[in-house]
Design an enzyme around this catalytic site. Structure first.
Site, mmCIF file in Angstrom:
data_model
loop_
_atom_site.group_PDB
_atom_site.id
_atom_site.type_symbol
_atom_site.label_atom_id
_atom_site.label_comp_id
_atom_site.label_asym_id
_atom_site.label_seq_id
_atom_site.Cartn_x
_atom_site.Cartn_y
_atom_site.Cartn_z
ATOM 1 N N LYS A 361 6.426 -8.884 -50.163
ATOM 2 C CA LYS A 361 7.423 -8.100 -50.755
ATOM 3 C C LYS A 361 8.239 -7.159 -49.802
ATOM 4 O O LYS A 361 7.834 -6.798 -48.760
ATOM 5 C CB LYS A 361 6.756 -7.042 -51.860
ATOM 6 C CG LYS A 361 6.238 -7.925 -53.177
ATOM 7 C CD LYS A 361 5.805 -7.320 -54.287
ATOM 8 C CE LYS A 361 5.494 -8.245 -55.556
ATOM 9 N NZ LYS A 361 5.017 -7.550 -56.704
ATOM 10 N N ARG A 395 -3.006 -10.536 -55.519
ATOM 11 C CA ARG A 395 -1.893 -11.755 -55.983
ATOM 12 C C ARG A 395 -1.373 -12.244 -54.686
ATOM 13 O O ARG A 395 -0.407 -11.443 -54.369
ATOM 14 C CB ARG A 395 -1.296 -11.540 -57.260
ATOM 15 C CG ARG A 395 -0.448 -12.591 -57.715
ATOM 16 C CD ARG A 395 0.326 -12.144 -58.848
ATOM 17 N NE ARG A 395 1.575 -13.068 -59.542
ATOM 18 C CZ ARG A 395 2.695 -12.950 -58.863
ATOM 19 N NH1 ARG A 395 3.203 -12.239 -57.931
ATOM 20 N NH2 ARG A 395 3.576 -14.057 -59.273
#
Length: 416
Positions: A361, A395
Site C-alpha cells: 500500500k 492480509r
C-alpha cells in the site's frame, strides 16, 4: 549496567515466571502479580464533576489521574466536558472500578465501560470455528492471501485482464496454499487505496472505476465456484454489497470482508448485517470513511469499529464471528496511516481479532519512496510490527515471504 534489567512491561505469565525464578512464595505471587501490571487509560467527554470524583478515587488508591488545571482548582466555569489520563496497576484499576460503580452522576455506566475495555485488552480473542476447524488467535498469526479479480488493481496483480482469469485465480490460490496461506480473500472491485501518490494528498477510494453488482458478480462468482471445489481453506469474499456476498456464500465462500464495516452508505437498511446474523459466517469489518481529517484519530476509529460491532450483534451475530480491520489506506492520510500502525495495540479493547492489511500500500510506497513492485520489504516490516502489537491476521499479496516472517515473529513472541 551490570546486574540490572529494565523492561517496559511483561505479560502476566512472564511476571509469574520471574517471581518464581527469584523464589517468591506462591501466595506472594498471587498477591503481587496484579501490582506489577501497569496500564494507562484515556477517558473522553466527562463532566467536571465526574472528572473530579475519578481523580479523588484514583489518588485514594495510590494511582494517578492527570486532569485539567480547572479540575484541580475546582474552577469549572465554562467547562462543559473534559478528558482524563489514568495511570495505575491492574489491582489499583480494578479497585477503582469497583468503587466507581457505587458513585452517582452516571459513573457506574462509565465503570462498566472501563472494565470491559480493560478485560478485552488483557484477554485473548474468542476462538473461531469455521468449516470444522478452530482458529485460536492466541496460538499463531494467520495469513490471508489476496486474489484480485479486477483489471485495475493498484498492486498490478488483477487477474481479470486475462481471458483465462478463472484458471489463473485457481492456480494462484493453489500456490498461495502451498506457500502457507490460512485464508484466501477474493475481490472483484478495486477500491485502490492510495492511488494519489503526491505526499500529503488524501487517497480517495473513488479513484478506481465503480463496479455495479452485476459486473462484480460476473467477475467474482465463477471464481468462487471453482475455488470452492479446488481448495480446502476458507474463502473470504471482499465485497460491501449484500447481494454479491449472499451469492458468493451460496457458492462456497465462508467469510465476508466488508470495507465499510457494515456501514456502507449504499446499505442504509443494514442488509449485510442481517446476512451475517442469519448465516453465522465470520465478517471482517474495516474502518472506512469518505474523507480524512480527525480530531482524535484512534478514538474515532475505535468508536466507528465499536459501532460496527454493535450493528452486527444487533442483527444476531455472535462475538466470535467478528474480526476488525483499522483500514490502512482508507480515509486516512499518509501520517494517519503511520499513526494507526504505531497504536494498533489500542484496538484490543474492542475484544475482537484484528486483521492488518498493509501489503504494497501507499503507506509503504510513500514512506520508502518506492513503486508497487518494490514494496515487499516495507510490507514485511509492517507485518512484523503489527504482530508485535497484537495483530491476529495479515492480509497480503506475497504469501511465501510473509509466512516466513510471521513464523519468525510468532516464535519470538511465544518465547515471552
Amino acid at each position: 549496567m551490570k546486574g540490572v534489567i529494565i523492561d517496559r512491561g511483561w505479560t502476566r505469565q512472564e511476571i509469574e515466571r520471574q517471581m518464581t525464578e527469584i523464589g517468591v512464595d506462591w501466595r506472594g505471587i498471587e498477591i503481587m502479580t496484579d501490582k506489577f501490571q501497569h496500564y494507562i487509560i484515556r477517558l473522553f467527554e466527562l463532566t467536571p464533576r465526574q472528572a473530579s470524583i475519578i481523580k479523588q478515587e484514583m489518588l485514594a488508591r495510590g494511582a494517578e489521574a492527570a486532569v485539567s488545571w480547572q479540575i484541580c482548582s475546582m474552577d469549572f466555569g465554562g467547562m462543559a466536558k473534559t478528558g482524563l489520563l489514568l495511570s495505575g496497576t491492574l489491582r489499583q484499576l480494578y479497585q477503582f472500578i469497583a468503587k466507581l460503580k457505587l458513585q452517582p452522576f452516571g459513573l457506574p455506566d462509565l465503570a462498566e465501560r472501563i472494565e470491559n475495555a480493560l478485560d478485552n485488552y488483557r484477554n485473548d480473542r474468542p476462538v473461531l470455528t469455521l468449516a470444522g476447524r478452530s482458529y485460536d488467535w492466541s496460538v499463531k498469526t494467520y495469513v490471508m492471501g489476496i486474489i484480485n479479480i479486477t483489471p485495475d488493481s493498484f498492486s498490478g496483480d488483477g487477474l481479470y485482464r486475462d481471458k483465462n482469469f478463472i484458471e489463473a485465480a485457481v492456480e494462484q490460490a493453489l500456490q498461495m496454499i502451498e506457500d502457507g496461506a490460512d485464508f484466501l480473500d477474493v475481490g472483484a472491485e478495486s477500491t485502490r487505496p492510495g492511488t494519489l501518490m503526491n505526499r500529503g494528498t488524501f487517497p480517495v477510494n473513488g479513484d478506481a472505476a465503480r463496479v455495479s453488482a452485476e459486473e462484480e458478480e460476473r467477475r467474482l462468482l465463477p471464481v468462487i465456484k471453482e475455488l470452492a471445489n479446488a481448495v480446502k481453506i476458507p474463502i473470504s469474499v471482499d465485497t460491501y454489497k449484500p447481494s454479491v456476498a449472499e451469492k458468493a456464500l451460496n457458492l462456497g465462500a465462508a467469510m465476508i470482508n466488508d470495507i465499510w464495516g457494515l456501514q456502507s452508505p449504499e446499505d442504509p437498511e443494514r442488509r449485510m448485517a442481517k446476512l451475517i446474523g442469519e448465516t453465522g459466517v465470520p465478517i471482517i469489518m474495516m474502518h472506512n470513511r469518505s474523507q480524512s481529517g480527525y480530531a482524535h484519530l484512534m478514538r474515532e476509529i475505535i468508536d466507528s469499529l465499536a459501532e460496527s460491532i454493535e450493528i452486527a450483534q444487533s442483527a444476531g451475530a455472535r462475538k466470535e464471528q467478528l474480526i476488525i480491520d483499522p483500514g490502512i489506506g482508507f480515509g486516512k492520510s499518509h501520517q494517519d496511516n503511520l499513526s494507526v500502525l504505531a497504536h494498533l495495540d489500542q484496538l484490543k479493547i474492542l475484544g475482537c481479532p484484528v486483521l492488518l492489511g498493509t501489503s504494497r500500500k501507499s503507506v509503504v510506497g510513500l514512506t520508502l519512496d518506492l513503486p508497487v513492485e518494490e514494496r515487499l520489504a516495507g510490507s514485511l516490516a509492517t507485518v512484523a510490527w503489527g504482530i508485535s502489537q497484537g495483530v491476529n491476521i495479515v492480509r497480503v499479496h506475497d504469501v511465501k515471504e510473509t509466512v516466513r516472517a510471521v513464523k519468525m515473529c510468532d516464535a519470538i513472541r511465544s518465547a515471552n
